[in-house]
Design a protein around this motif. Structure first.
Motif, PDB file in Angstrom:
ATOM      1  N   THR A  95       0.828  -1.205   0.000  1.00  0.00           N
ATOM      2  CA  THR A  95       0.000   0.000   0.000  1.00  0.00           C
ATOM      3  C   THR A  95       0.864   1.257   0.000  1.00  0.00           C
ATOM      4  O   THR A  95       0.655   2.162  -0.810  1.00  0.00           O
ATOM      5  N   ALA A  96       1.834   1.300   0.910  1.00  0.00           N
ATOM      6  CA  ALA A  96       2.711   2.477   0.995  1.00  0.00           C
ATOM      7  C   ALA A  96       3.507   2.669  -0.287  1.00  0.00           C
ATOM      8  O   ALA A  96       3.710   3.799  -0.748  1.00  0.00           O
ATOM      9  N   THR A  97       3.948   1.549  -0.885  1.00  0.00           N
ATOM     10  CA  THR A  97       4.712   1.631  -2.134  1.00  0.00           C
ATOM     11  C   THR A  97       3.847   2.193  -3.256  1.00  0.00           C
ATOM     12  O   THR A  97       4.288   3.071  -4.015  1.00  0.00           O
ATOM     13  N   ARG A  98       2.614   1.716  -3.363  1.00  0.00           N
ATOM     14  CA  ARG A  98       1.706   2.187  -4.421  1.00  0.00           C
ATOM     15  C   ARG A  98       1.379   3.672  -4.234  1.00  0.00           C
ATOM     16  O   ARG A  98       1.329   4.434  -5.209  1.00  0.00           O
ATOM     17  N   ILE A  99       1.151   4.069  -2.975  1.00  0.00           N
ATOM     18  CA  ILE A  99       0.860   5.483  -2.700  1.00  0.00           C
ATOM     19  C   ILE A  99       2.065   6.355  -3.059  1.00  0.00           C
ATOM     20  O   ILE A  99       1.926   7.427  -3.659  1.00  0.00           O
ATOM     21  N   SER A 100       3.259   5.886  -2.711  1.00  0.00           N
ATOM     22  CA  SER A 100       4.486   6.653  -3.023  1.00  0.00           C
ATOM     23  C   SER A 100       4.661   6.816  -4.524  1.00  0.00           C
ATOM     24  O   SER A 100       5.025   7.895  -5.010  1.00  0.00           O
ATOM     25  N   GLU A 101       4.419   5.735  -5.279  1.00  0.00           N
ATOM     26  CA  GLU A 101       4.533   5.794  -6.740  1.00  0.00           C
ATOM     27  C   GLU A 101       3.520   6.790  -7.308  1.00  0.00           C
ATOM     28  O   GLU A 101       3.834   7.563  -8.222  1.00  0.00           O
ATOM     29  N   TYR A 102       2.317   6.770  -6.763  1.00  0.00           N
ATOM     30  CA  TYR A 102       1.270   7.694  -7.213  1.00  0.00           C
ATOM     31  C   TYR A 102       1.708   9.137  -6.971  1.00  0.00           C
ATOM     32  O   TYR A 102       1.588  10.010  -7.839  1.00  0.00           O
ATOM     33  N   ASN A 103       2.231   9.414  -5.760  1.00  0.00           N
ATOM     34  CA  ASN A 103       2.654  10.774  -5.412  1.00  0.00           C
ATOM     35  C   ASN A 103       3.802  11.254  -6.299  1.00  0.00           C
ATOM     36  O   ASN A 103       3.853  12.417  -6.695  1.00  0.00           O
ATOM     37  N   LEU A 104       4.732  10.356  -6.611  1.00  0.00           N
ATOM     38  CA  LEU A 104       5.868  10.725  -7.450  1.00  0.00           C
ATOM     39  C   LEU A 104       5.429  11.121  -8.856  1.00  0.00           C
ATOM     40  O   LEU A 104       6.023  11.993  -9.492  1.00  0.00           O
ATOM     41  N   ASP A 248     -10.870  15.617   3.602  1.00  0.00           N
ATOM     42  CA  ASP A 248     -10.998  14.178   3.881  1.00  0.00           C
ATOM     43  C   ASP A 248     -11.508  13.447   2.646  1.00  0.00           C
ATOM     44  O   ASP A 248     -10.973  12.414   2.237  1.00  0.00           O
ATOM     45  N   LEU A 249     -12.577  13.984   2.070  1.00  0.00           N
ATOM     46  CA  LEU A 249     -13.214  13.338   0.918  1.00  0.00           C
ATOM     47  C   LEU A 249     -12.291  13.323  -0.289  1.00  0.00           C
ATOM     48  O   LEU A 249     -12.213  12.321  -1.013  1.00  0.00           O
ATOM     49  N   SER A 250     -11.571  14.422  -0.502  1.00  0.00           N
ATOM     50  CA  SER A 250     -10.652  14.493  -1.631  1.00  0.00           C
ATOM     51  C   SER A 250      -9.553  13.442  -1.503  1.00  0.00           C
ATOM     52  O   SER A 250      -9.227  12.738  -2.469  1.00  0.00           O
ATOM     53  N   LEU A 251      -8.979  13.326  -0.299  1.00  0.00           N
ATOM     54  CA  LEU A 251      -7.922  12.333  -0.098  1.00  0.00           C
ATOM     55  C   LEU A 251      -8.465  10.921  -0.283  1.00  0.00           C
ATOM     56  O   LEU A 251      -7.831  10.077  -0.934  1.00  0.00           O
ATOM     57  N   ALA A 252      -9.645  10.635   0.277  1.00  0.00           N
ATOM     58  CA  ALA A 252     -10.226   9.292   0.155  1.00  0.00           C
ATOM     59  C   ALA A 252     -10.472   8.933  -1.307  1.00  0.00           C
ATOM     60  O   ALA A 252     -10.219   7.801  -1.734  1.00  0.00           O
ATOM     61  N   ARG A 253     -10.956   9.896  -2.079  1.00  0.00           N
ATOM     62  CA  ARG A 253     -11.194   9.643  -3.508  1.00  0.00           C
ATOM     63  C   ARG A 253      -9.888   9.377  -4.239  1.00  0.00           C
ATOM     64  O   ARG A 253      -9.829   8.507  -5.122  1.00  0.00           O
ATOM     65  N   ASN A 254      -8.845  10.107  -3.882  1.00  0.00           N
ATOM     66  CA  ASN A 254      -7.546   9.883  -4.521  1.00  0.00           C
ATOM     67  C   ASN A 254      -6.975   8.517  -4.161  1.00  0.00           C
ATOM     68  O   ASN A 254      -6.346   7.862  -4.992  1.00  0.00           O
ATOM     69  N   VAL A 255      -7.192   8.073  -2.926  1.00  0.00           N
ATOM     70  CA  VAL A 255      -6.746   6.735  -2.519  1.00  0.00           C
ATOM     71  C   VAL A 255      -7.505   5.672  -3.305  1.00  0.00           C
ATOM     72  O   VAL A 255      -6.910   4.698  -3.793  1.00  0.00           O
ATOM     73  N   MET A 256      -8.811   5.838  -3.431  1.00  0.00           N
ATOM     74  CA  MET A 256      -9.624   4.877  -4.190  1.00  0.00           C
ATOM     75  C   MET A 256      -9.120   4.773  -5.630  1.00  0.00           C
ATOM     76  O   MET A 256      -8.995   3.677  -6.185  1.00  0.00           O
TER      77      MET A 256
END
Length: 310
Positions: A95-104, A248-256
């Protein structure tokens, strides 16, 4: 009438899990869907040929067993959630790896997903584990990084959170108040994959669960625990209704979007600046507690979404 399968774990049959099955069946009935419950023990998965054999195929084909999910997808079935999404959410490292790749790769800073500083404990083999006689040089870098994020002293590195990568319900999550405690915890984990995370003291014992279906939050709650830094209800936390902020909603949507989830329980915290921080995504979130609190059956919303996608 549409048909579907609800595949559950054969070995998880506690009252809480049975209640969730009932909520899915109730939601399906309201949406005119014939939902048949099977367990992963009803399926034989041939990994070499990606073939699945089961009595389920003889009883009518439908419109978290990851190997099973992947094999079913290869046979042409659409899974909610996908095998990849389940696999990523089952592992805090993935999960952390996928989030990091997304942010990069994200060019819009406002769309990036803020999360605590997260570090992976070095891999070890099952028959070896980790002992305190081994090198813990990696902790030097973790401590230095956390110190720089704080006031620049060693005390800012601690406490730190150490989590087993595949844990649930707050189990396998501990707080290390010193280097000695951190080394001891890591050694106790042995060969289990785990992570180290920055401790957000401002929100200790408090977090928020957003029950998401696609890009919509169908219900939410705050969890708080005065006696434990973990807010989970299982650990004695209390729950109350919560209205998510726009952030909160914006972050949750980005995670989804990032994790390619159809539905999930997204856990968040707020840092001392009030920013929304991502904690965890639960691809098979247990929504019985939030149902008891809000009266909203998330399973019904999920089935409504699936039927509309078909």
């Amino acid at each position: 009438m549409k048909q579907g399968w609800l595949i559950v774990n054969e070995y998880l049959d506690t009252e809480k899990f049975l209640e969730i099955r009932k909520l899915f069946l109730s939601g399906a009935e309201k949406k005119n869907v014939k939902l048949t419950v099977y367990t992963n023990a009803d399926f034989a998965v041939d990994l070499s040929g990606a073939v699945v054999k089961s009595r389920a195929f003889d009883e009518g084909e439908p419109d978290k067993d990851i190997a099973l999910a992947a094999a079913l997808e290869k046979m042409g079935y659409r899974l909610y959630n996908s095998a990849d999404a389940i696999s990523v959410c089952d592992s805090k490292v993935k999960t952390a790896t996928r989030i990091s790749e997304y942010n990069l790769n994200c060019k819009d800073d406002e769309a990036k997903i803020l999360m605590p500083k997260t570090y992976k404990v070095p891999f070890t083999y099952e028959n070896i584990g980790i002992m305190d006689s081994y090198s813990f040089d990696f902790l030097d870098y973790v401590e230095k990084d956390l110190c720089e994020a704080g006031e620049g002293t060693l005390s800012d590195a601690y406490p730190m959170v150490i989590k087993e990568s595949n844990s649930s319900f707050g189990m396998g999550v501990h707080l290390a108040g010193s280097r000695e405690e951190a080394v001891k915890l890591i050694c106790e984990y042995g060969n289990k994959e785990c992570i180290i995370q920055e401790y957000l003291s401002y929100s200790s014992g408090r977090d928020y669960r957003l029950q998401m279906v696609s890009d919509k939050c169908v219900c939410a709650m705050m969890r708080s625990n005065e006696n434990d830094f973990r807010a989970n209800i299982t650990n004695g936390g209390k729950m109350s209704e919560y209205k998510p902020t726009d952030e909160d909603l914006s972050l949750a949507r980005n995670v989804m979007k990032c994790l390619k989830l159809d539905f999930a329980g997204i856990d968040i915290m707020h840092d001392k600046s009030g920013r929304t921080v991502f904690l965890e995504a639960n691809s098979n979130a247990h929504f019985k507690n939030i149902y008891d609190l809000t009266g909203i059956n998330a399973a019904e919303k999920m089935i409504e979404y699936i039927v509309a996608k078909d």
